[in-house]
Write an enzyme that holds these catalytic residues in place. Sequence first.
Site, PDB file in Angstrom:
ATOM      1  N   ALA A  64      28.256 -41.269  33.940  1.00  0.00           N
ATOM      2  CA  ALA A  64      27.637 -41.366  32.623  1.00  0.00           C
ATOM      3  C   ALA A  64      28.140 -40.314  31.654  1.00  0.00           C
ATOM      4  O   ALA A  64      27.537 -40.084  30.607  1.00  0.00           O
ATOM      5  CB  ALA A  64      26.121 -41.269  32.752  1.00  0.00           C
ATOM      6  N   GLY A  65      29.252 -39.644  31.994  1.00  0.00           N
ATOM      7  CA  GLY A  65      29.824 -38.645  31.100  1.00  0.00           C
ATOM      8  C   GLY A  65      29.323 -37.254  31.417  1.00  0.00           C
ATOM      9  O   GLY A  65      28.888 -36.971  32.537  1.00  0.00           O
ATOM     10  N   ASP A  67      26.884 -34.083  31.597  1.00  0.00           N
ATOM     11  CA  ASP A  67      25.439 -33.960  31.802  1.00  0.00           C
ATOM     12  C   ASP A  67      24.834 -33.272  30.587  1.00  0.00           C
ATOM     13  O   ASP A  67      24.926 -32.054  30.419  1.00  0.00           O
ATOM     14  CB  ASP A  67      25.173 -33.155  33.079  1.00  0.00           C
ATOM     15  CG  ASP A  67      23.720 -33.224  33.506  1.00  0.00           C
ATOM     16  OD1 ASP A  67      22.857 -33.417  32.634  1.00  0.00           O
ATOM     17  OD2 ASP A  67      23.461 -33.072  34.716  1.00  0.00           O
ATOM     18  N   HIS A  90      40.511 -32.037  32.131  1.00  0.00           N
ATOM     19  CA  HIS A  90      41.823 -32.425  31.621  1.00  0.00           C
ATOM     20  C   HIS A  90      42.936 -32.115  32.615  1.00  0.00           C
ATOM     21  O   HIS A  90      43.909 -32.877  32.721  1.00  0.00           O
ATOM     22  CB  HIS A  90      42.070 -31.757  30.271  1.00  0.00           C
ATOM     23  CG  HIS A  90      41.170 -32.262  29.193  1.00  0.00           C
ATOM     24  ND1 HIS A  90      41.063 -31.660  27.959  1.00  0.00           N
ATOM     25  CD2 HIS A  90      40.318 -33.323  29.164  1.00  0.00           C
ATOM     26  CE1 HIS A  90      40.189 -32.333  27.215  1.00  0.00           C
ATOM     27  NE2 HIS A  90      39.729 -33.338  27.938  1.00  0.00           N
ATOM     28  N   ASP A 145      36.633 -36.722  24.813  1.00  0.00           N
ATOM     29  CA  ASP A 145      37.471 -35.863  25.640  1.00  0.00           C
ATOM     30  C   ASP A 145      37.919 -36.681  26.848  1.00  0.00           C
ATOM     31  O   ASP A 145      37.719 -37.890  26.887  1.00  0.00           O
ATOM     32  CB  ASP A 145      36.715 -34.584  26.067  1.00  0.00           C
ATOM     33  CG  ASP A 145      35.512 -34.863  26.951  1.00  0.00           C
ATOM     34  OD1 ASP A 145      35.165 -36.048  27.177  1.00  0.00           O
ATOM     35  OD2 ASP A 145      34.889 -33.890  27.433  1.00  0.00           O
TER      36      ASP A 145
END
Length: 263
Positions: A64-65, A67, A90, A145
């Site tokens: 869900a990306g 937190d 990254h 991101d």
Amino acid sequence: MAYTTLDYELRDGVAWITFKRPERYNALDPIMARELWEVANRCSSDRAVRAAVMTGSGEQAFCAGGDVSVFAERRDDIEILVKEMTTYLHAAVSRFVRMRAPLVAAVNGVAAGAGFSLVTCCDLAVAADTATFTSAYTRIGLTPDGSSTYFLGRLIGSRRAAELYLTNRVLSAAEALDWGLVNKVVPAGQLAAEADELARKLAEGPTAAHGKVKALLQSAAGESLESQMELETQAIAAAGASPDGQEGIRAFLEKRPARFTGD
């Protein structure tokens, strides 16, 4: 090596990476970001890894990306937190994209934010029919991101990418397939088996050649026609001289399946 926020298992040449925070919809926290980088580093360095699958635990979410509760707890130093997390996230994406082994996303539920971005950076994606996809960043006043601004426009076109980022539209699995975000949609109960079958097929293939294909696809947007064709020449020449290239030629002439070793 044991991890706390994800599971890692290598079986039959396939590395299985499973996000393991189902109570938080497998959202990324600082520990998971670092552990994902560690796993990516491991996959890209281990020549026994000839394909990989990334998925989520539970039935509700792939990832869900970030937190958001962690962001809220650290509002006073959120810049430091985000820079730390994105450094690891990254670096993980870079390792996954540049490793030889193809990476398959097995999207079992919600893919949002950084989870959505991780789907875009995978080489192939299979989704459960219950999966959903959304950028979600601007909904809370943030920006993307995890590499999606690099990959998403390439996959679905800049107009549709802008729509997802600016409106936070939620795509169903069927819409994600229609838009070109995923390769295949299957019933939720068949997702693991479908991903396993695909990954095993990839793992039996010429891993070095797969790595060169990945590199060529990444270089294409930034090279001229002539320079890209030169990269193609170098890649196919090296592949032809490799053990797997030699085996592939012999197998073709002998009218039998090739037995690739990944070299």
